[in-house]
Motif scaffolding. Structure first.
Motif, mmCIF file in Angstrom:
data_model
loop_
_atom_site.group_PDB
_atom_site.id
_atom_site.type_symbol
_atom_site.label_atom_id
_atom_site.label_comp_id
_atom_site.label_asym_id
_atom_site.label_seq_id
_atom_site.Cartn_x
_atom_site.Cartn_y
_atom_site.Cartn_z
ATOM 1 N N ASN A 121 0.837 -1.202 0.000
ATOM 2 C CA ASN A 121 0.000 0.000 0.000
ATOM 3 C C ASN A 121 0.865 1.242 0.000
ATOM 4 O OD1 ASN A 121 -3.061 -0.737 1.342
ATOM 5 N ND2 ASN A 121 -1.441 -2.259 1.521
ATOM 6 N N HIS A 122 0.603 2.166 -0.908
ATOM 7 C CA HIS A 122 1.271 3.463 -0.958
ATOM 8 C C HIS A 122 0.182 4.525 -0.827
ATOM 9 C CE1 HIS A 122 3.188 7.019 -2.676
ATOM 10 N NE2 HIS A 122 4.359 6.429 -2.481
ATOM 11 N N TRP A 123 0.318 5.371 0.173
ATOM 12 C CA TRP A 123 -0.681 6.400 0.468
ATOM 13 C C TRP A 123 -0.065 7.783 0.283
ATOM 14 C CZ3 TRP A 123 -5.199 4.978 3.719
ATOM 15 C CH2 TRP A 123 -5.205 3.645 4.136
ATOM 16 N N ARG A 124 -0.817 8.681 -0.325
ATOM 17 C CA ARG A 124 -0.482 10.110 -0.312
ATOM 18 C C ARG A 124 -1.638 10.801 0.396
ATOM 19 N NH1 ARG A 124 0.157 13.836 -4.065
ATOM 20 N NH2 ARG A 124 -1.462 12.991 -5.378
ATOM 21 N N LEU A 125 -1.296 11.622 1.361
ATOM 22 C CA LEU A 125 -2.309 12.323 2.134
ATOM 23 C C LEU A 125 -1.994 13.812 2.161
ATOM 24 C CD1 LEU A 125 -1.387 9.520 3.889
ATOM 25 C CD2 LEU A 125 -3.610 10.058 4.872
ATOM 26 N N CYS A 126 -3.015 14.608 2.430
ATOM 27 C CA CYS A 126 -2.805 16.046 2.582
ATOM 28 C C CYS A 126 -3.563 16.519 3.820
ATOM 29 C CB CYS A 126 -3.271 16.805 1.342
ATOM 30 S SG CYS A 126 -5.043 16.744 1.052
ATOM 31 N N ARG A 127 -3.002 17.569 4.407
ATOM 32 C CA ARG A 127 -3.671 18.195 5.544
ATOM 33 C C ARG A 127 -4.889 18.944 5.010
ATOM 34 N NH1 ARG A 127 -0.772 19.442 10.028
ATOM 35 N NH2 ARG A 127 1.121 19.630 8.768
ATOM 36 N N THR A 128 -5.998 18.809 5.692
ATOM 37 C CA THR A 128 -7.213 19.485 5.249
ATOM 38 C C THR A 128 -7.095 20.983 5.533
ATOM 39 O OG1 THR A 128 -8.278 19.083 7.375
ATOM 40 C CG2 THR A 128 -8.665 17.469 5.624
ATOM 41 N N PRO A 129 -7.818 21.798 4.781
ATOM 42 C CA PRO A 129 -7.797 23.241 5.040
ATOM 43 C C PRO A 129 -8.190 23.530 6.498
ATOM 44 C CG PRO A 129 -8.935 22.779 2.988
ATOM 45 C CD PRO A 129 -8.674 21.452 3.652
ATOM 46 N N GLY A 130 -7.484 24.434 7.097
ATOM 47 C CA GLY A 130 -7.761 24.772 8.489
ATOM 48 C C GLY A 130 -7.117 23.814 9.472
ATOM 49 N N GLY A 131 -6.368 22.835 8.977
ATOM 50 C CA GLY A 131 -5.658 21.908 9.848
ATOM 51 C C GLY A 131 -6.555 20.974 10.632
ATOM 52 N N ALA A 132 -7.747 20.656 10.095
ATOM 53 C CA ALA A 132 -8.701 19.814 10.821
ATOM 54 C C ALA A 132 -8.375 18.330 10.747
ATOM 55 C CB ALA A 132 -10.112 20.066 10.293
ATOM 56 N N GLY A 133 -7.381 17.961 9.982
ATOM 57 C CA GLY A 133 -7.043 16.552 9.880
ATOM 58 C C GLY A 133 -6.352 16.250 8.567
ATOM 59 N N TRP A 134 -6.228 14.977 8.268
ATOM 60 C CA TRP A 134 -5.551 14.508 7.062
ATOM 61 C C TRP A 134 -6.520 13.687 6.231
ATOM 62 C CZ3 TRP A 134 -0.456 15.537 5.750
ATOM 63 C CH2 TRP A 134 0.278 16.229 6.711
ATOM 64 N N GLN A 135 -6.427 13.815 4.916
ATOM 65 C CA GLN A 135 -7.254 13.036 4.000
ATOM 66 C C GLN A 135 -6.376 12.382 2.946
ATOM 67 O OE1 GLN A 135 -10.095 15.988 2.613
ATOM 68 N NE2 GLN A 135 -11.639 15.118 3.972
ATOM 69 N N VAL A 136 -6.852 11.248 2.461
ATOM 70 C CA VAL A 136 -6.136 10.493 1.447
ATOM 71 C C VAL A 136 -6.335 11.170 0.089
ATOM 72 C CG1 VAL A 136 -5.892 8.249 0.321
ATOM 73 C CG2 VAL A 136 -6.543 8.370 2.749
ATOM 74 N N VAL A 137 -5.241 11.440 -0.590
ATOM 75 C CA VAL A 137 -5.275 11.957 -1.950
ATOM 76 C C VAL A 137 -5.266 10.772 -2.913
ATOM 77 C CG1 VAL A 137 -4.056 13.347 -3.678
ATOM 78 C CG2 VAL A 137 -4.108 14.087 -1.278
ATOM 79 N N THR A 138 -4.327 9.847 -2.702
ATOM 80 C CA THR A 138 -4.309 8.606 -3.467
ATOM 81 C C THR A 138 -3.853 7.471 -2.555
ATOM 82 O OG1 THR A 138 -2.033 8.919 -4.231
ATOM 83 C CG2 THR A 138 -3.771 9.641 -5.715
ATOM 84 N N ARG A 139 -4.464 6.357 -2.744
ATOM 85 C CA ARG A 139 -4.002 5.116 -2.116
ATOM 86 C C ARG A 139 -3.874 4.110 -3.248
ATOM 87 N NH1 ARG A 139 -7.062 1.184 2.309
ATOM 88 N NH2 ARG A 139 -5.442 -0.431 2.305
ATOM 89 N N THR A 140 -2.670 3.594 -3.419
ATOM 90 C CA THR A 140 -2.392 2.621 -4.468
ATOM 91 C C THR A 140 -2.058 1.297 -3.807
ATOM 92 O OG1 THR A 140 -1.516 4.389 -5.865
ATOM 93 C CG2 THR A 140 -0.971 2.118 -6.489
ATOM 94 N N ASN A 141 -2.795 0.261 -4.169
ATOM 95 C CA ASN A 141 -2.582 -1.092 -3.641
ATOM 96 C C ASN A 141 -2.173 -2.017 -4.777
ATOM 97 O OD1 ASN A 141 -3.771 0.032 -1.378
ATOM 98 N ND2 ASN A 141 -5.220 -1.617 -1.071
ATOM 99 N N ARG A 142 -1.178 -2.841 -4.508
ATOM 100 C CA ARG A 142 -0.801 -3.877 -5.452
ATOM 101 C C ARG A 142 -0.554 -5.169 -4.682
ATOM 102 N NH1 ARG A 142 -2.827 -0.707 -8.116
ATOM 103 N NH2 ARG A 142 -2.021 0.392 -9.925
ATOM 104 N N VAL A 143 -1.133 -6.247 -5.185
ATOM 105 C CA VAL A 143 -1.006 -7.549 -4.547
ATOM 106 C C VAL A 143 0.467 -7.967 -4.547
ATOM 107 C CG1 VAL A 143 -1.638 -9.981 -4.722
ATOM 108 C CG2 VAL A 143 -3.343 -8.224 -5.164
ATOM 109 N N LEU A 144 0.880 -8.577 -3.442
ATOM 110 C CA LEU A 144 2.236 -9.116 -3.318
ATOM 111 C C LEU A 144 2.209 -10.566 -3.796
ATOM 112 C CD1 LEU A 144 2.973 -7.466 0.095
ATOM 113 C CD2 LEU A 144 4.315 -7.087 -1.991
ATOM 114 N N ASP A 145 2.258 -10.720 -5.113
ATOM 115 C CA ASP A 145 2.175 -12.045 -5.720
ATOM 116 C C ASP A 145 3.358 -12.325 -6.640
ATOM 117 O OD1 ASP A 145 1.613 -10.352 -7.814
ATOM 118 O OD2 ASP A 145 -0.311 -11.259 -8.329
#
Length: 165
Positions: A121-145
């Motif tokens: 799993n690779h996640w990119r997140l950004c702080r929400t406006p006003g610093g109220a928290g973090w949100q996922v911009v992209t989450r990329t999943n690839r099976v470990l096969d």
């Protein structure tokens, strides 16, 4: 204590708080998706966020919520499943963060638990406006096969590379 030392301590504390907030957002995915909380799962993402799973590309909160509401996902919940997100490696730079971890999807089948998927799993997140928290911009999943892109995804995340896969 000197002003410089106080400022350095505040910066270190701020970084730790950011890393903890990112880890908490990531860790909430499993319990929310396994309890069918579609709106709460979707709210983890930025409004135009992307969840890129091997066989699914979900752009926007509406599509992410639909995935949780889908008959297939509801079937996993009824059968018994656990989306387990491993401890993340997090790199915070200002209002952006990159995190990487493993995840497992464990399902209940024929009276026993079976790992259905082991995923990078690779996640990119950004702080929400006003610093109220973090949100996922992209989450990329690839099976470990054994495919080459999965370990590359993990290595990029540890380096803090926002490019992901």
């Amino acid at each position: 204590m000197s002003e410089d030392r106080i400022a350095a301590l505040e910066a270190r504390l701020g970084l730790l708080e950011d890393e903890r907030a990112v880890a908490r957002a990531m860790a909430s995915y499993g319990p929310l998706v396994d309890s069918g909380e579609a709106d709460a799962v979707a709210a983890l993402w930025a409004p135009d966020g992307v969840y890129d799973i091997d066989e699914l590309y979900l752009a926007g909160r509406e599509r992410i919520g639909e995935m949780v509401r889908s008959p297939a996902h509801r079937g996993w919940i009824q059968q018994g499943c656990a989306h387990v997100v491993g401890p993340p490696h997090i790199t915070v730079q200002g209002d952006e963060a990159v995190a990487v971890c493993h995840s497992l999807m464990v399902v209940h089948e024929a009276g026993r638990y079976v790992v259905r998927r082991a995923t990078a799993n690779h996640w990119r997140l950004c702080r929400t406006p006003g610093g109220a928290g973090w949100q996922v911009v992209t989450r990329t999943n690839r099976v470990l096969d054994g495919r080459a892109e999965s370990p590359v995804l993990l290595a990029r995340g540890v380096r803090g590379d926002p490019a992901g896969g």
